[in-house]
Motif scaffolding. Structure first.
Motif, mmCIF file in Angstrom:
data_model
loop_
_atom_site.group_PDB
_atom_site.id
_atom_site.type_symbol
_atom_site.label_atom_id
_atom_site.label_comp_id
_atom_site.label_asym_id
_atom_site.label_seq_id
_atom_site.Cartn_x
_atom_site.Cartn_y
_atom_site.Cartn_z
ATOM 1 N N LEU A 174 72.914 41.045 142.276
ATOM 2 C CA LEU A 174 72.793 41.665 140.956
ATOM 3 C C LEU A 174 71.487 41.255 140.276
ATOM 4 O O LEU A 174 70.838 42.067 139.599
ATOM 5 C CB LEU A 174 73.993 41.275 140.089
ATOM 6 C CG LEU A 174 75.346 41.831 140.542
ATOM 7 C CD1 LEU A 174 76.472 41.233 139.713
ATOM 8 C CD2 LEU A 174 75.367 43.352 140.431
ATOM 9 N N ASP A 175 71.098 40.002 140.463
ATOM 10 C CA ASP A 175 69.846 39.520 139.883
ATOM 11 C C ASP A 175 68.653 40.285 140.449
ATOM 12 O O ASP A 175 67.732 40.672 139.723
ATOM 13 C CB ASP A 175 69.703 38.026 140.150
ATOM 14 C CG ASP A 175 68.489 37.431 139.452
ATOM 15 O OD1 ASP A 175 68.205 37.819 138.303
ATOM 16 O OD2 ASP A 175 67.801 36.601 140.067
ATOM 17 N N ARG A 176 68.668 40.533 141.747
ATOM 18 C CA ARG A 176 67.572 41.278 142.373
ATOM 19 C C ARG A 176 67.541 42.731 141.890
ATOM 20 O O ARG A 176 66.460 43.290 141.641
ATOM 21 C CB ARG A 176 67.706 41.232 143.894
ATOM 22 C CG ARG A 176 67.357 39.865 144.478
ATOM 23 C CD ARG A 176 67.684 39.783 145.952
ATOM 24 N NE ARG A 176 67.375 38.445 146.465
ATOM 25 C CZ ARG A 176 66.256 38.128 147.094
ATOM 26 N NH1 ARG A 176 65.338 39.043 147.287
ATOM 27 N NH2 ARG A 176 66.054 36.902 147.533
ATOM 28 N N LEU A 177 68.689 43.347 141.746
ATOM 29 C CA LEU A 177 68.717 44.728 141.276
ATOM 30 C C LEU A 177 68.144 44.838 139.864
ATOM 31 O O LEU A 177 67.384 45.768 139.558
ATOM 32 C CB LEU A 177 70.149 45.270 141.298
ATOM 33 C CG LEU A 177 70.832 45.409 142.658
ATOM 34 C CD1 LEU A 177 72.139 46.175 142.503
ATOM 35 C CD2 LEU A 177 69.939 46.090 143.667
ATOM 36 N N VAL A 178 68.500 43.890 139.005
ATOM 37 C CA VAL A 178 68.000 43.932 137.633
ATOM 38 C C VAL A 178 66.497 43.666 137.597
ATOM 39 O O VAL A 178 65.743 44.356 136.897
ATOM 40 C CB VAL A 178 68.762 42.916 136.758
ATOM 41 C CG1 VAL A 178 68.124 42.800 135.381
ATOM 42 C CG2 VAL A 178 70.223 43.328 136.617
#
Length: 353
Positions: A174-178
């Motif tokens: 999720l951190d990478r997507l954001v």
């Protein structure tokens, strides 16, 4: 006005080969080989294994991570063996337009979206879906082949022997997507700056309004995904789910803060785009008014000249001016004086400025 930049593209986004918006072959009827990658962790060792070995390690290893980029019978059978609800299996393999999170007790289902700006520009914004099913000692991810965030995370973990668990994997993805959405925000800012300059040009362009409408549509899709993803991260960050331990909540709060910032940037871009459209329409209206003013003044100048020419163009014999040797110069002088007088009056009223 130029907007502040947020810095260069994050290294992770720069390494990403990009995500594209195309249907899963399982949804379109096409068929291609199913790619399934599995990683297990027993103790401190993280090992890449085949799907059969991963299935055998379920319930025994500390962590089993299975990643798939397509749909296949073996993948569906694996999810059924893990006790995943049929509705969740349907959501995993079907395209959903809205991110969400659902708690099924034994596992947590997270649906997130990634975005990318293609070479054609931000008006062609592309989205792709990442499905994450988090269990107590296992995690399953599904996505399109073009989304490389799971592969990059897996390679990094194998290379650095990073300690992972199902919740940490979900957080890292999720951190990478954001973070990968930040370059898209910068691309929208660049496009808005160009449109702002074009909208204030003295001669309006016909392509401005279609460009603004296309960009507004892309921003609408971007905002819809960002706002729902922000709400998903908020629920994950405030401890609603038993599968997420308390010591992991600060990390999800950090990702949520980034998602809030992105949603705010999108709202600012939409407001600025509305202002650009209004400014462009105002410039078009002003340009039309200037043209009509010029045409009206030309008609006002030629109207008395046409009247004089019409009077002396009548074929009457009893017109003494027609036989006068100074008649023709006198008429021309009268026309010239009329034009000069009208122009002087227009300038005095400020209509020629």
């Amino acid at each position: 006005m130029p907007r502040p930049r947020r810095g260069k593209e994050p290294p992770r986004a720069a390494q990403d080969g990009g995500v594209s918006r195309y249907s899963d072959p399982a949804r379109t009827g096409e068929h291609r080989p199913v790619t399934v990658t599995a990683v297990i962790a027993d103790g401190s060792d993280l090992v890449s294994v085949a799907l059969e070995q991963a299935r055998a390690a379920l319930g025994k290893a500390r962590l089993v991570w299975i990643d798939s980029d397509s749909r296949g019978p073996e993948v569906e059978a694996l999810l059924r063996d893990l006790g995943v609800h049929p509705l969740t299996i349907e959501d995993v393999f079907e395209t959903r337009t809205v991110p969400k999170v659902e708690d099924f007790g034994r596992y947590l289902f997270i649906l997130a979206h990634a975005v990318r700006v293609p070479a054609e520009g931000p008006s062609r914004l592309q989205e792709t879906e990442l499905d994450i099913v988090v269990g107590a000692r296992w995690v399953f991810t599904h996505h399109e082949a073009a989304l490389t965030a799971p592969a990059r995370l897996r390679e990094e973990a194998l290379r650095t022997r990073r300690a992972l668990d199902p919740v940490k994997i979900a957080h890292a993805l999720l951190d990478r997507l954001v973070d990968d959405a930040l370059p898209a925000i910068d691309a929208f800012d660049d496009e808005l700056e160009q449109l702002e300059k074009i909208s204030l040009a003295r001669i309006p362009r016909r392509t401005t309004v279609p460009r603004v409408l296309a960009l507004r549509s892309a921003l609408h899709r971007f905002r819809r995904a960002a706002v729902h993803q922000r709400e998903v991260l908020l629920r994950l960050a405030r401890g609603e789910f038993a599968l997420i331990p308390a010591d992991q909540l600060p990390f999800f709060r950090d990702v949520h803060d980034h998602a809030v910032r992105i949603a705010d940037e999108i709202d600012d871009a939409r407001e600025l785009l509305s202002g650009i459209l209004e400014a462009h329409l105002s410039m078009v209206s002003n340009r039309l008014n200037e043209i009509m003013k010029v045409l009206t003044m030309m008609a006002s100048v030629f109207l008395p000249i046409s009247f004089i020419a019409g009077v002396y163009g009548m074929n009457f014999e009893a017109m003494p001016e027609l036989r006068s040797p100074w008649g023709y110069p006198a008429v021309l002088a009268a026309m010239a004086l009329t034009v000069a007088g009208l122009l002087w009056w227009f300038r005095r009223r400020g209509w020629l400025e």
